[in-house]
Write a protein that holds these residues in place. Structure first.
Motif, PDB file in Angstrom:
ATOM      1  N   GLY A  95       0.819  -1.202   0.000  1.00 18.13           N
ATOM      2  CA  GLY A  95       0.000   0.000   0.000  1.00 18.13           C
ATOM      3  C   GLY A  95       0.846   1.242   0.000  1.00 18.13           C
ATOM      4  O   GLY A  95       0.385   2.310  -0.399  1.00 18.13           O
ATOM      5  N   ALA A  96       2.076   1.104   0.438  1.00 16.44           N
ATOM      6  CA  ALA A  96       2.977   2.254   0.468  1.00 16.44           C
ATOM      7  C   ALA A  96       4.414   1.763   0.454  1.00 16.44           C
ATOM      8  O   ALA A  96       4.738   0.698   0.975  1.00 16.44           O
ATOM      9  N   TRP A  97       5.257   2.562  -0.174  1.00 15.05           N
ATOM     10  CA  TRP A  97       6.698   2.312  -0.139  1.00 15.05           C
ATOM     11  C   TRP A  97       7.302   3.001   1.084  1.00 15.05           C
ATOM     12  O   TRP A  97       6.843   4.062   1.495  1.00 15.05           O
ATOM     13  N   THR A  98       8.309   2.361   1.656  1.00 18.57           N
ATOM     14  CA  THR A  98       9.045   2.992   2.743  1.00 18.57           C
ATOM     15  C   THR A  98      10.534   2.981   2.424  1.00 18.57           C
ATOM     16  O   THR A  98      11.038   2.099   1.730  1.00 18.57           O
ATOM     17  N   LEU A  99      11.211   3.986   2.955  1.00 19.22           N
ATOM     18  CA  LEU A  99      12.662   4.066   2.902  1.00 19.22           C
ATOM     19  C   LEU A  99      13.201   3.623   4.247  1.00 19.22           C
ATOM     20  O   LEU A  99      12.833   4.173   5.284  1.00 19.22           O
ATOM     21  N   GLY A 100      14.066   2.616   4.234  1.00 16.54           N
ATOM     22  CA  GLY A 100      14.708   2.174   5.461  1.00 16.54           C
ATOM     23  C   GLY A 100      16.130   2.691   5.522  1.00 16.54           C
ATOM     24  O   GLY A 100      16.852   2.652   4.516  1.00 16.54           O
ATOM     25  N   GLY A 101      16.538   3.197   6.673  1.00 17.75           N
ATOM     26  CA  GLY A 101      17.892   3.710   6.785  1.00 17.75           C
ATOM     27  C   GLY A 101      18.228   4.157   8.193  1.00 17.75           C
ATOM     28  O   GLY A 101      17.416   4.056   9.118  1.00 17.75           O
TER      29      GLY A 101
END
Length: 231
Positions: free
Chosen positions: A177-183
């Motif tokens: 449903g949504a993209w996330t940025l992991g960092g």
């Protein structure tokens, strides 16, 4: 080297040879042990690749046979088509162009009957009009991850509170449903996940970061309870 790459290189090394290729030479070329070569060749033989020979003697392709450029079953091709539809719906323009090119290459070498069957797959990935928001900043973030560039992110949390963070970007993940940025978030001093649709702007700072044991990809996966081998 990935196992899939090793298997491809083994087939490539055997194609067109008239004499057996010893396992130790394959092992030296691939940078693995002879035991690994024996196991890989046995797996290829079990999957139907016409390799003759045995450990201690050497290997070659059966006389009069060759390996076609691609060896995909119908289900495997359908999986590629379905995966490409998800990329086209939810990923950035860069990956969309890449998957379009890959599908053209596949279509050029598979039989028409098999190609038509996979194109009739009834599994789709409609974006329901969310295409633009889900792709916001995707290509730029993807490039920064590959180049290990620190980025300055203007971000709003679930309550709408805005912050500016310096982030060491490690991965992009799609959660249905949504993209996330992991960092690694330098403001919080910890790993964080940022929804792409809440990112107002992204700007490379000009600084690069290292994939260290305590702040790199493996550490991130441990922090979120994931295993690299399953991704």
């Amino acid at each position: 080297m990935r196992r899939a790459d090793r298997l491809f290189l083994i087939i490539h090394a055997l194609r067109g040879r008239r004499t057996a290729l010893p396992a130790h030479r394959l092992a030296d070329t691939l940078g693995v042990s002879q035991r690994t070569v024996y196991r890989d060749v046995a797996d290829l033989q079990r999957s139907g690749v016409p390799i003759e020979g045995e450990a201690g003697v050497g290997y070659l392709l059966r006389k009069g046979s060759d390996i076609p450029p691609l060896m995909f079953a119908a289900d495997e091709l359908e999986a590629l088509v379905v995966g490409s539809r998800f990329v086209q719906a939810f990923a950035g323009e860069r990956l969309t162009r890449a998957v379009d090119a890959a599908l053209l290459k596949i279509s050029a070498v598979v039989p028409q009957e098999l190609r038509s069957r996979t194109e009739r797959s009834r599994i789709y990935a409609p974006d329901f009009g969310q295409h633009v928001s889900l792709k916001a900043h995707f290509d730029g973030l993807h490039a920064c991850i590959g180049d290990r560039r620190v980025i300055a992110v203007d971000y709003a949390d679930a309550e709408g509170r805005a912050t500016r963070r310096d982030v060491e970007p490690l991965c992009l993940a799609f959660w249905g449903g949504a993209w996330t940025l992991g960092g690694w978030c330098r403001l919080r001093g910890a790993f964080r996940n940022f929804r792409l649709d809440r990112i107002a702007s992204v700007e490379p700072t000009g600084e690069r970061f290292d994939d260290t044991p305590d702040r790199g990809m493996d550490a991130y996966l441990r922090a979120v309870g994931a295993d690299r081998s399953t991704h």
